[in-house]
Write an enzyme that holds these catalytic residues in place. Structure first.
Site, PDB file in Angstrom:
ATOM      1  N   HIS A 117       0.808  -1.215   0.000  1.00  0.00           N
ATOM      2  CA  HIS A 117       0.000   0.000   0.000  1.00  0.00           C
ATOM      3  C   HIS A 117       0.846   1.272   0.000  1.00  0.00           C
ATOM      4  O   HIS A 117       0.373   2.330   0.410  1.00  0.00           O
ATOM      5  CB  HIS A 117      -0.982  -0.020   1.182  1.00  0.00           C
ATOM      6  CG  HIS A 117      -2.029  -1.094   1.050  1.00  0.00           C
ATOM      7  ND1 HIS A 117      -2.774  -1.560   2.113  1.00  0.00           N
ATOM      8  CD2 HIS A 117      -2.455  -1.796  -0.036  1.00  0.00           C
ATOM      9  CE1 HIS A 117      -3.601  -2.504   1.682  1.00  0.00           C
ATOM     10  NE2 HIS A 117      -3.421  -2.665   0.395  1.00  0.00           N
ATOM     11  N   GLY A 185      -1.666  -9.401  12.518  1.00  0.00           N
ATOM     12  CA  GLY A 185      -2.197  -8.069  12.816  1.00  0.00           C
ATOM     13  C   GLY A 185      -2.944  -7.416  11.676  1.00  0.00           C
ATOM     14  O   GLY A 185      -2.869  -6.200  11.510  1.00  0.00           O
TER      15      GLY A 185
HETATM   16  C1  BJW Z   1      -3.413  -6.732  16.587  1.00  0.00           C
HETATM   17  C2  BJW Z   1      -2.816  -5.997  17.595  1.00  0.00           C
HETATM   18  C3  BJW Z   1      -1.668  -6.532  18.206  1.00  0.00           C
HETATM   19  C4  BJW Z   1      -4.525  -4.898  16.884  1.00  0.00           C
HETATM   20  N1  BJW Z   1      -1.197  -7.714  17.796  1.00  0.00           N
HETATM   21  N2  BJW Z   1      -2.938  -7.889  16.203  1.00  0.00           N
HETATM   22  C5  BJW Z   1     -16.009  -5.375  -2.498  1.00  0.00           C
HETATM   23  C6  BJW Z   1     -15.506  -6.646  -2.225  1.00  0.00           C
HETATM   24  C7  BJW Z   1     -14.144  -6.916  -2.302  1.00  0.00           C
HETATM   25  C8  BJW Z   1     -13.243  -5.920  -2.641  1.00  0.00           C
HETATM   26  C9  BJW Z   1     -13.743  -4.671  -2.908  1.00  0.00           C
HETATM   27  C10 BJW Z   1     -15.115  -4.400  -2.844  1.00  0.00           C
HETATM   28  N3  BJW Z   1     -15.292  -3.079  -3.151  1.00  0.00           N
HETATM   29  C11 BJW Z   1     -14.075  -2.531  -3.388  1.00  0.00           C
HETATM   30  C12 BJW Z   1     -13.137  -3.485  -3.253  1.00  0.00           C
HETATM   31  C13 BJW Z   1     -11.679  -3.326  -3.396  1.00  0.00           C
HETATM   32  C14 BJW Z   1     -11.061  -2.567  -2.250  1.00  0.00           C
HETATM   33  C15 BJW Z   1     -11.433  -3.274  -0.935  1.00  0.00           C
HETATM   34  O1  BJW Z   1     -10.808  -4.212  -0.536  1.00  0.00           O
HETATM   35  N4  BJW Z   1     -12.460  -2.790  -0.239  1.00  0.00           N
HETATM   36  C16 BJW Z   1     -12.963  -3.460   0.955  1.00  0.00           C
HETATM   37  C17 BJW Z   1     -12.846  -2.533   2.151  1.00  0.00           C
HETATM   38  C18 BJW Z   1     -14.373  -3.884   0.689  1.00  0.00           C
HETATM   39  N5  BJW Z   1      -9.639  -2.594  -2.475  1.00  0.00           N
HETATM   40  C19 BJW Z   1      -9.013  -1.693  -3.217  1.00  0.00           C
HETATM   41  O2  BJW Z   1      -9.609  -0.737  -3.714  1.00  0.00           O
HETATM   42  C20 BJW Z   1      -7.539  -1.913  -3.463  1.00  0.00           C
HETATM   43  N6  BJW Z   1      -7.230  -1.814  -4.842  1.00  0.00           N
HETATM   44  C21 BJW Z   1      -7.713  -2.697  -5.735  1.00  0.00           C
HETATM   45  O3  BJW Z   1      -8.444  -3.618  -5.414  1.00  0.00           O
HETATM   46  O4  BJW Z   1      -7.252  -2.505  -7.016  1.00  0.00           O
HETATM   47  C22 BJW Z   1      -7.587  -3.488  -8.006  1.00  0.00           C
HETATM   48  C23 BJW Z   1      -6.630  -4.660  -7.975  1.00  0.00           C
HETATM   49  C24 BJW Z   1      -7.138  -5.941  -8.019  1.00  0.00           C
HETATM   50  C25 BJW Z   1      -6.266  -7.044  -8.009  1.00  0.00           C
HETATM   51  C26 BJW Z   1      -4.906  -6.835  -7.941  1.00  0.00           C
HETATM   52  C27 BJW Z   1      -4.412  -5.557  -7.877  1.00  0.00           C
HETATM   53  C28 BJW Z   1      -5.277  -4.467  -7.870  1.00  0.00           C
HETATM   54  C29 BJW Z   1      -6.712  -0.870  -2.749  1.00  0.00           C
HETATM   55  C30 BJW Z   1      -6.822  -0.972  -1.267  1.00  0.00           C
HETATM   56  C31 BJW Z   1      -6.058   0.178  -0.611  1.00  0.00           C
HETATM   57  C32 BJW Z   1      -6.172   0.156   0.913  1.00  0.00           C
HETATM   58  N7  BJW Z   1      -5.615   1.360   1.412  1.00  0.00           N
HETATM   59  C33 BJW Z   1      -5.505   1.558   2.864  1.00  0.00           C
HETATM   60  C34 BJW Z   1      -4.918   2.967   3.098  1.00  0.00           C
HETATM   61  C35 BJW Z   1      -3.442   2.979   2.748  1.00  0.00           C
HETATM   62  C36 BJW Z   1      -2.832   4.299   2.956  1.00  0.00           C
HETATM   63  C37 BJW Z   1      -2.847   4.724   4.415  1.00  0.00           C
HETATM   64  O5  BJW Z   1      -2.229   4.067   5.273  1.00  0.00           O
HETATM   65  O6  BJW Z   1      -3.451   5.744   4.677  1.00  0.00           O
HETATM   66  O7  BJW Z   1      -4.664   0.563   3.433  1.00  0.00           O
HETATM   67  S1  BJW Z   1      -7.035   1.346   3.746  1.00  0.00           S
HETATM   68  C38 BJW Z   1      -6.305   0.589   5.172  1.00  0.00           C
HETATM   69  O8  BJW Z   1      -6.754  -0.777   5.294  1.00  0.00           O
HETATM   70  C39 BJW Z   1      -4.800   0.524   4.868  1.00  0.00           C
HETATM   71  C40 BJW Z   1      -4.452  -0.818   5.417  1.00  0.00           C
HETATM   72  O9  BJW Z   1      -3.223  -1.269   4.832  1.00  0.00           O
HETATM   73  C41 BJW Z   1      -5.639  -1.650   5.042  1.00  0.00           C
HETATM   74  C42 BJW Z   1      -5.788  -2.930   5.853  1.00  0.00           C
HETATM   75  O10 BJW Z   1      -6.006  -2.665   7.186  1.00  0.00           O
HETATM   76  P1  BJW Z   1      -5.293  -3.556   8.314  1.00  0.00           P
HETATM   77  O11 BJW Z   1      -3.834  -3.405   8.208  1.00  0.00           O
HETATM   78  O12 BJW Z   1      -5.829  -4.927   8.247  1.00  0.00           O
HETATM   79  O13 BJW Z   1      -5.741  -2.776   9.626  1.00  0.00           O
HETATM   80  P2  BJW Z   1      -7.098  -2.931  10.511  1.00  0.00           P
HETATM   81  O14 BJW Z   1      -7.169  -1.742  11.377  1.00  0.00           O
HETATM   82  O15 BJW Z   1      -8.252  -3.221   9.649  1.00  0.00           O
HETATM   83  O16 BJW Z   1      -6.829  -4.225  11.393  1.00  0.00           O
HETATM   84  C43 BJW Z   1      -5.862  -4.268  12.411  1.00  0.00           C
HETATM   85  C44 BJW Z   1      -5.844  -5.654  13.003  1.00  0.00           C
HETATM   86  O17 BJW Z   1      -4.812  -5.738  13.954  1.00  0.00           O
HETATM   87  C45 BJW Z   1      -7.148  -6.043  13.702  1.00  0.00           C
HETATM   88  O18 BJW Z   1      -7.547  -7.337  13.259  1.00  0.00           O
HETATM   89  C46 BJW Z   1      -6.758  -6.104  15.200  1.00  0.00           C
HETATM   90  O19 BJW Z   1      -7.460  -7.092  15.917  1.00  0.00           O
HETATM   91  C47 BJW Z   1      -5.293  -6.434  15.093  1.00  0.00           C
HETATM   92  N8  BJW Z   1      -4.435  -6.030  16.225  1.00  0.00           N
HETATM   93  N9  BJW Z   1      -3.482  -4.854  17.870  1.00  0.00           N
HETATM   94  C48 BJW Z   1      -1.799  -8.389  16.866  1.00  0.00           C
HETATM   95  N10 BJW Z   1      -0.981  -5.896  19.272  1.00  0.00           N
END
Ligand code: BJW
Ligand code: ZN
Length: 255
Positions: A117, A185
Site C-alpha cells: 500500500h 495483525g
Molecule cells: C493486533 C494488535 C496486536 C490490533 N497484535 N494484532 C467489495 C468486495 C471486495 C473488494 C472490494 C469491494 N469493493 C471494493 C473493493 C476493493 C477494495 C477493498 O478491498 N475494499 C474493501 C474494504 C471492501 N480494495 C481496493 O480498492 C484496493 N485496490 C484494488 O483492489 O485494485 C484493483 C486490484 C485488483 C487485483 C490486484 C491488484 C489491484 C486498494 C486498497 C487500498 C487500501 N488502502 C488503505 C490505506 C493505505 C494508505 C494509508 O495508510 O493511509 O490501506 S485502507 C487501510 O486498510 C490501509 C491498510 O493497509 C488496510 C488494511 O487494514 P489492516 O492493516 O488490516 O488494519 P485494521 O485496522 O483493519 O486491522 C488491524 C488488526 O490488527 C485487527 O484485526 C486487530 O485485531 C489487530 N491487532 N493490535 C496483533 N498488538
C-alpha cells in the site's frame, strides 16, 4: 501456544512468508484503522483514503497524513517487528509483505519487504508526477502544491487504486510458493491483500494467523494464535532457538 505441527512445518520450510497489517505497529503506538481505537476524528478510512476525498478536501486528507507522519517519526519498532528480522535470518527464503505504510519494518532491519500500500514518507504530484520524497518538506507544507500547480499527494494506495507496479505480482508469487504463511495483525477485510493467505493455502502452505482477536480470515487458517504480535512473535523465535532450530534446518538442507 504453538502446535507441534507448526514447528514440524517450519523445520522443513525453505520459504516463509509473513503478511502484516496495522496490528503489528499497534504496540509501537500507531493506531490501527478499524476498531474503537482506530478511528481518526469522526472519519472511517474509506472516507479519507480515496482520491475523491483528497480532491474534495485536500487539507483534511493532508492533515490526516501529516498527523500520522509525525506520529510515525516519534515511535520505534516494537519486539514484533524485531522478531520478524530474526525470522528473516533463519530461513533460506523469507518474504515480508506489508500493508503498512509506516516504514517500521525497514527501520527494524527487515530486507526483503514488499510494500503493498505504498509508503507514507513519499509523495508525488497528481498532475506531473514529480516526486517529493523528503518527509520534512511534506510536514512543512500546509496546502501541498507542486511547482506545476498540481496537488501533491502521499505515495500510498487508496481505495479503488491499483497496487504499486510489480508489488502485487511479487506478493502473489511469494504466497503461491511458500511453505508457511503467517498473517499478522490484519483484519483481512481489504483486498487484494486479504486474498494472499488463501492463495498460500490453496498452494499447499501451512497458514497461521496471529491477532488479538479472530478475523475474517480465521476460519480457513490451519492455526490461529490469539495474542499480541509483540509477544507471540518473540516467543516463536525463542522457541525456534531453544530447539536449536538453525542446526536442524541446516542438517535438513544438506540431506
Ligand atoms: C493486533 C494488535 C496486536 C490490533 N497484535 N494484532 C467489495 C468486495 C471486495 C473488494 C472490494 C469491494 N469493493 C471494493 C473493493 C476493493 C477494495 C477493498 O478491498 N475494499 C474493501 C474494504 C471492501 N480494495 C481496493 O480498492 C484496493 N485496490 C484494488 O483492489 O485494485 C484493483 C486490484 C485488483 C487485483 C490486484 C491488484 C489491484 C486498494 C486498497 C487500498 C487500501 N488502502 C488503505 C490505506 C493505505 C494508505 C494509508 O495508510 O493511509 O490501506 S485502507 C487501510 O486498510 C490501509 C491498510 O493497509 C488496510 C488494511 O487494514 P489492516 O492493516 O488490516 O488494519 P485494521 O485496522 O483493519 O486491522 C488491524 C488488526 O490488527 C485487527 O484485526 C486487530 O485485531 C489487530 N491487532 N493490535 C496483533 N498488538
Ligand atoms: Zn507537478
Amino acid at each position: 501456544m504453538f502446535s507441534e505441527k507448526l514447528f514440524q512445518r517450519l523445520k522443513n520450510a525453505e520459504h516463509v512468508v509473513v503478511l502484516t497489517g496495522a496490528g503489528i505497529s499497534a504496540e509501537s503506538g500507531v493506531p490501527t484503522f478499524r476498531g474503537n481505537e482506530g478511528l481518526w476524528k469522526k472519519f472511517k478510512p474509506e472516507e479519507l483514503a480515496t482520491f475523491d476525498a483528497f480532491i474534495k478536501n485536500p487539507e483534511l486528507v493532508w492533515e490526516w497524513y501529516n498527523y500520522r507522519r509525525k506520529l510515525i517519526q516519534e515511535v520505534k519498532p516494537n519486539p514484533g517487528h524485531y522478531a520478524l528480522v530474526e525470522l528473516e535470518n533463519l530461513f533460506p527464503n523469507f518474504t515480508l509483505i506489508t500493508q503498512n505504510v509506516d516504514n517500521l519494518h525497514r527501520r527494524a532491519g527487515n530486507k526483503n519487504i514488499i510494500e503493498l500500500h505504498g509508503n507514507i514518507e513519499k509523495n508525488y504530484c497528481i498532475k506531473c508526477g514529480k516526486r517529493y520524497d523528503d518527509v520534512n518538506l511534506a510536514l512543512e507544507m500546509k496546502v501541498p502544491k507542486c511547482e506545476c500547480g498540481g496537488l501533491i499527494r502521499p505515495d500510498v494506495v487508496w481505495f479503488g487504486e491499483m497496487l504499486p507496479i510489480g508489488a502485487w505480482e511479487e506478493a502473489e508469487e511469494a504466497a503461491s510458493n511458500c511453505d508457511v504463511f503467517f498473517s499478522v495483525g490484519t483484519s483481512g477485510v481489504v483486498y487484494p491483500a486479504a486474498s494472499l493467505p488463501q492463495i498460500a493455502k490453496m498452494n499447499g502452505a501451512y497458514t497461521v494467523e496471529i491477532n488479538i482477536e479472530r478475523t475474517e480470515l480465521s476460519w480457513f487458517m490451519d492455526e490461529v494464535i490469539i495474542g499480541k504480535s509483540g509477544e507471540v512473535l518473540p516467543k516463536l523465535v525463542e522457541k525456534l532457538k531453544e530447539q536449536n532450530f538453525t542446526k536442524i534446518l541446516n542438517r535438513w538442507r544438506t540431506v
